[in-house]
Scaffold this active site. Structure first.
Site, PDB file in Angstrom:
ATOM      1  CB  SER A 136       9.921 -20.960  15.638  1.00 47.80           C
ATOM      2  OG  SER A 136      11.164 -20.635  16.172  1.00 47.80           O
ATOM      3  CG  HIS A 156       5.759 -18.838  13.404  1.00 49.69           C
ATOM      4  ND1 HIS A 156       5.540 -20.132  12.990  1.00 49.69           N
ATOM      5  CD2 HIS A 156       7.103 -18.686  13.435  1.00 49.69           C
ATOM      6  CE1 HIS A 156       6.700 -20.722  12.764  1.00 49.69           C
ATOM      7  NE2 HIS A 156       7.653 -19.870  13.033  1.00 49.69           N
ATOM      8  CB  VAL A 178      14.551 -11.366  22.149  1.00 50.66           C
ATOM      9  CG1 VAL A 178      14.248  -9.873  22.047  1.00 50.66           C
ATOM     10  CG2 VAL A 178      13.508 -12.050  22.998  1.00 50.66           C
ATOM     11  CG  MET A 215      13.417 -14.528  12.683  1.00 56.71           C
ATOM     12  SD  MET A 215      13.027 -15.069  11.005  1.00 56.71           S
ATOM     13  CE  MET A 215      11.261 -14.913  10.966  1.00 56.71           C
ATOM     14  CD  GLU A 265      11.842 -19.846  20.334  1.00 50.13           C
ATOM     15  OE1 GLU A 265      11.712 -18.620  20.222  1.00 50.13           O
ATOM     16  OE2 GLU A 265      10.974 -20.662  19.996  1.00 50.13           O
ATOM     17  CE  LYS A 319      10.968 -16.215  22.289  1.00 49.48           C
ATOM     18  NZ  LYS A 319      11.392 -15.317  21.204  1.00 49.48           N
ATOM     19  CG  ASP A 336      19.385  -6.372  19.562  1.00 47.61           C
ATOM     20  OD1 ASP A 336      19.969  -6.857  20.568  1.00 47.61           O
ATOM     21  OD2 ASP A 336      19.054  -7.064  18.583  1.00 47.61           O
TER      22      ASP A 336
HETATM   23  P1  NAD Z   1      18.799 -13.942  16.119  1.00 45.39           P
HETATM   24  O1  NAD Z   1      19.743 -14.567  17.053  1.00 45.39           O
HETATM   25  O2  NAD Z   1      19.243 -13.665  14.723  1.00 45.39           O
HETATM   26  O3  NAD Z   1      18.315 -12.540  16.709  1.00 45.39           O
HETATM   27  C1  NAD Z   1      17.928 -12.361  18.030  1.00 45.39           C
HETATM   28  C2  NAD Z   1      18.196 -10.909  18.374  1.00 45.39           C
HETATM   29  O4  NAD Z   1      17.607 -10.634  19.636  1.00 45.39           O
HETATM   30  C3  NAD Z   1      19.681 -10.574  18.525  1.00 45.39           C
HETATM   31  O5  NAD Z   1      19.975  -9.439  17.754  1.00 45.39           O
HETATM   32  C4  NAD Z   1      19.835 -10.300  19.992  1.00 45.39           C
HETATM   33  O6  NAD Z   1      20.854  -9.333  20.273  1.00 45.39           O
HETATM   34  C5  NAD Z   1      18.477  -9.799  20.359  1.00 45.39           C
HETATM   35  N1  NAD Z   1      18.199  -9.914  21.772  1.00 45.39           N
HETATM   36  C6  NAD Z   1      18.506 -10.916  22.622  1.00 45.39           C
HETATM   37  N2  NAD Z   1      18.064 -10.637  23.872  1.00 45.39           N
HETATM   38  C7  NAD Z   1      17.476  -9.423  23.803  1.00 45.39           C
HETATM   39  C8  NAD Z   1      16.847  -8.590  24.760  1.00 45.39           C
HETATM   40  N3  NAD Z   1      16.760  -8.956  26.019  1.00 45.39           N
HETATM   41  N4  NAD Z   1      16.352  -7.411  24.350  1.00 45.39           N
HETATM   42  C9  NAD Z   1      16.436  -7.036  23.059  1.00 45.39           C
HETATM   43  N5  NAD Z   1      17.039  -7.785  22.117  1.00 45.39           N
HETATM   44  C10 NAD Z   1      17.564  -8.962  22.485  1.00 45.39           C
HETATM   45  O7  NAD Z   1      17.495 -14.839  16.136  1.00 45.39           O
HETATM   46  P2  NAD Z   1      16.327 -14.953  15.053  1.00 45.39           P
HETATM   47  O8  NAD Z   1      16.631 -16.041  14.131  1.00 45.39           O
HETATM   48  O9  NAD Z   1      16.044 -13.621  14.530  1.00 45.39           O
HETATM   49  O10 NAD Z   1      15.116 -15.470  15.947  1.00 45.39           O
HETATM   50  C11 NAD Z   1      14.448 -14.635  16.843  1.00 45.39           C
HETATM   51  C12 NAD Z   1      13.141 -15.261  17.262  1.00 45.39           C
HETATM   52  O11 NAD Z   1      12.379 -15.569  16.115  1.00 45.39           O
HETATM   53  C13 NAD Z   1      13.257 -16.543  18.053  1.00 45.39           C
HETATM   54  O12 NAD Z   1      12.228 -16.592  18.990  1.00 45.39           O
HETATM   55  C14 NAD Z   1      13.056 -17.603  16.991  1.00 45.39           C
HETATM   56  O13 NAD Z   1      12.551 -18.807  17.525  1.00 45.39           O
HETATM   57  C15 NAD Z   1      12.026 -16.948  16.121  1.00 45.39           C
HETATM   58  N6  NAD Z   1      11.953 -17.424  14.750  1.00 45.39           N
HETATM   59  C16 NAD Z   1      13.073 -17.692  14.045  1.00 45.39           C
HETATM   60  C17 NAD Z   1      12.987 -18.141  12.744  1.00 45.39           C
HETATM   61  C18 NAD Z   1      14.223 -18.432  11.949  1.00 45.39           C
HETATM   62  O14 NAD Z   1      14.121 -19.078  10.914  1.00 45.39           O
HETATM   63  N7  NAD Z   1      15.368 -17.953  12.336  1.00 45.39           N
HETATM   64  C19 NAD Z   1      11.733 -18.312  12.164  1.00 45.39           C
HETATM   65  C20 NAD Z   1      10.592 -18.014  12.895  1.00 45.39           C
HETATM   66  C21 NAD Z   1      10.722 -17.569  14.190  1.00 45.39           C
END
Ligand code: NAD
Length: 723
Positions: free
Chosen positions: A429, A450, A400, A324, A402, A407, A343
């Site tokens: 989400s 979102h 980051v 995302m 979920e 968070k 990150d």
């Molecule tokens: P992802 O696992 O692809 O990416 C998460 C990233 O966050 C990773 O690169 C990780 O290294 C980084 N991270 C973790 N802890 C961290 C920290 N303390 N500081 C900085 N970076 C950190 O996940 P994603 O699919 O990109 O989802 C991320 C967020 O977006 C979640 O909250 C998820 O619910 C939400 N979201 C996801 C989708 C989807 O379809 N994947 C859609 C809408 C919202």
């Protein structure tokens, strides 16, 4: 409305000039004025020829959608459109040369006015587009477009214009024969006038090709071998793509087939009937309301709190460079805004930027972007692991993992660096915004943004207002969403917000059907037939069954004794915990995903969820309960979304019905022909909707129980939208 003048040589100029609008549009008023002026010009012996032109920067933008959307009197509408056809025939057969000078775009009815002239010359204007967008709003080009275009350019070249609403540029319009000539910008009127003067000098009666002796349809008509083959293929392709949910392209094909099998006048009479039918149909009303007016209002930020100065963005922070975060970074950089992509390690942050590079490289290879433009975009993305780099960001978005604790941690670290008035947004989400804002020292500046996956492509952003979120934060966040060219809807905080909550019911209903013993192939096909872009089981695999399982576990933990187990929770638990089939990402879910091969339904499903065959057929071992009909499955997959949406309105998670409809169409590809989950209830009418829900609730349980809001509307005869 129209400016009219006659020069010394008897050549009249009829200039469209719609008052108080930046564009010329066609409606009862402007078409009435056109008819009156043209009849006068045709009857006046002092007028020898006519040039049609525009006083605006474009020729004519098209029909007046407010008028079409509100039309309810079929007989009156049919009479009006037949009158327009008659006028255009009078112009074509009036004996005076008529030329259209197209200074800019001519779309829909505007292009049809031009096609009703003997000659069309367009300015060499790179911004000009020609075409017929009607089909994209459930309509057809009803001022002769379905008849004149294929007679002019052939059925093959007409197909993408009429059936897909494809818009073309000047050069292509000339190449296929939609226009006769191109003039330098500003010279088009002179060129049109010159053609009229030449025609007058030649002294022959000006005629359209179809009125000339020996006319043949270019490439052959519908009853030639080639034409028949083309129509047969078009018909089959249309049904494969739309499951016949969209009457507009079907009616366009009928107009072409029936109309080109006869003469132009009969063809126009046929078109007028199909056009009237479409204008009166709930499908066009739904599409005009949601796709045109609803979307425009959302993009104009109609619900933005008043009195907050517009925020300009120069630097945004992005926490988490995962799927995302990388996508949001791409959208932000594309809008010309610098973005700090943070990150846990520099390496992880760089990975996010690499994703952007990979996507843009693909675009560059396809010729959609130059290498230089790509470097400019990439230079705006600054990967880092250092919070100090967030200094100066007007807005920071976190994406980051979920997890509440993570968070909360990144919120604190960020707020220590950014300015006191900067906004902090979460892309969560599932986690309620008000709870996440507890980690913030300035919850008034905390909001939910979102995005949908893939974030660089998906057009919707659901903005979630927490309990403490201020109006100023909301208004400024909406400015960001517009700045990156996306469409916002605003919702109040609740579990799953609006989109995930309602979209989830579609997936869950598919899983419930599976548990009931409905064959999985039938479930997913029913989803497509309902108009959804993907079947519910295939979709569960895409978002991952594991996620469905995790959310169910989290909800169970959060709600305690108030939690009611659903069929989908049992199916997800079985698939994930018992069978280890997590979805597409693990190569195994409801479908199998063989490496290098085509995905197909997992054969083991039959054993895990025994199918119940119709009475009288051989038992599969799990009882002989009659299978549901296709219509019943479609109804459940659609109504389960509508009823949950009404609950969101009732609980004030949603602020307005149109937000629900726009959000559903843009967010998860809800079928536009139904208008949206609320648009569909509007189509049924609240009384019929309540009757259907009562029946479904009795058969399948309280998830279908009609909310009070809907029941009250049915009793009082109220509707969601004007009838
Ligand atoms: P992802 O696992 O692809 O990416 C998460 C990233 O966050 C990773 O690169 C990780 O290294 C980084 N991270 C973790 N802890 C961290 C920290 N303390 N500081 C900085 N970076 C950190 O996940 P994603 O699919 O990109 O989802 C991320 C967020 O977006 C979640 O909250 C998820 O619910 C939400 N979201 C996801 C989708 C989807 O379809 N994947 C859609 C809408 C919202």
């Amino acid at each position: 409305m129209l400016n009219y003048s006659i020069d010394a040589d008897g050549i009249a100029t009829v200039e469209f000039d719609y008052p108080d609008k930046s564009q010329n549009i066609l409606n009862a008023k402007s078409l009435g004025a056109y008819a009156e002026t043209m009849q006068k010009a045709l009857a006046d012996p002092a007028v020898k020829g006519i040039v049609i032109a525009s006083a605006k920067k474009d020729f004519i933008a098209g029909g007046d959608l407010a008028e079409l959307g509100a039309a309810t009197d079929a007989a009156a509408f049919h009479a009006a459109i037949s009158g327009t056809h008659k006028l255009m025939r009078a112009i074509e057969l009036g004996g005076k040369p008529v030329a259209a000078a197209l200074n800019g775009s001519a779309l829909g009815g505007g292009m049809e006015i031009a096609l009703g002239c003997h000659y069309r010359v367009a300015a060499d204007n790179p911004k000009a587009r020609f075409g017929f967008p009607e089909v994209t709003l459930g309509l057809l080009p009803g001022a002769g477009g379905t008849q004149r275009v294929p007679r002019l350019v052939g059925m093959m070249a007409a197909a993408p214009l009429l059936m897909e609403g494809k818009r073309i540029k000047v050069a292509e319009a000339q190449k296929i024969g939609l226009i006769h000539a191109v003039a330098a910008v500003g010279e088009e009127r002179k060129a049109a006038r010159a053609w009229v003067a030449d025609a007058l000098a030649a002294g022959t009666k000006p005629l359209q090709p179809w009125d000339s002796k020996g006319f043949k349809i270019p490439g052959g008509g519908p009853n030639t071998p080639g034409g028949m083959q083309m129509l047969m293929a078009a018909n089959a392709m249309l049904r494969e793509k739309t499951y016949d949910n969209y009457p507009a392209p079907r009616h366009i094909l009928s107009c072409v087939y029936e109309g080109l099998s006869t003469n132009l006048d009969t063809g126009l009479a046929i078109e007028a009937r199909y056009f009237t039918n479409l204008v009166m149909s709930p499908v066009s009303k739904n599409m005009i309301r949601s796709l045109f007016f609803g979307m425009n209002e959302a993009n104009k930020l109609a619900s933005r709190p008043a009195g907050v100065p517009q925020q300009k963005y120069t630097k945004i922070g992005m926490l988490g460079a995962g799927m995302m975060g990388a996508g949001i970074a791409m959208s932000t950089a594309t809008a010309g805004i610098d973005i700090v992509l943070l990150d846990t390690t520099q390496e992880a942050a760089d990975k996010g930027k690499d994703y952007a590079r990979k996507q843009w490289t693909k675009q560059a290879q396809r010729g959609r972007m130059t290498a230089d433009a790509m470097e400019v975009l990439l230079a705006r993305i600054h990967p880092t692991a250092d919070y100090a780099d967030l200094k100066g960001c007007e807005l920071v978005i976190e994406a980051v993992f979920e997890k509440r604790e993570i968070k909360a941690d990144v919120t604190k670290k960020t707020e220590a660096v950014i300015a006191a008035d900067a906004i902090f947004a979460s892309n969560t989400s599932t986690l309620p915004i008000t709870g996440l804002a507890e980690a913030s020292v300035r919850p008034a500046n905390f909001i939910g943004l979102h995005f949908f996956s893939p974030a660089e492509k998906m057009p919707l952003v659901e903005i979630i207002v927490g309990k403490a979120t201020s109006d100023a934060t909301l208004a400024r966040s909406m400015d960001y969403v517009r700045a990156i060219g996306k469409t916002p809807i605003v919702v109040n905080d609740s579990r799953g917000f609006y989109t995930s909550r309602v979209f989830g019911t579609y997936v869950s209903e598919g899983m419930a059907l599976l548990e009931e013993g409905v064959p999985p192939a039938l479930i997913d096909k029913a989803g497509l037939i309902a108009g959804m872009p993907v079947g519910p089981l295939a979709l569960a695999d895409e978002v991952s069954i594991e996620l469905v399982h995790k959310i169910a576990q989290q909800t169970r933990a959060d709600l305690g004794s108030a939690y009611v187990e659903r069929a989908a929770d049992r199916v997800a638990a079985k698939m994930v915990a018992t069978l280890g089939r997590l979805g597409r990402k693990s190569g195994a879910g409801f479908y199998d995903y063989p490496v290098g091969g085509q995905k197909h339904l997992w054969p083991g499903l039959a054993e895990q969820f025994p199918q119940k065959l119709p009475a009288g057929t051989q038992s599969a071992g799990a009882g002989d309960a009659a299978i549901l009909t296709l219509d019943e499955i479609v109804e459940r997959l659609i109504m389960v979304q509508s009823v949950e949406t009404v609950r969101c309105l009732e609980e004030k998670v949603l602020r307005a019905p149109i937000d629900a409809d726009v959000g559903a169409i843009l967010g998860w590809g809800y079928p536009p022909f139904r208008g949206g989950p609320i648009g569909w209830l509007h189509t049924l009418g609240p009384a019929q909707a309540v009757a259907a829900l009562d029946r479904l609730a009795e058969q399948h349980g309280p998830r279908f129980t009609a909310p009070k809001l809907l029941r009250n509307m049915a009793t009082k005869g109220e509707r969601f939208y004007p009838a």
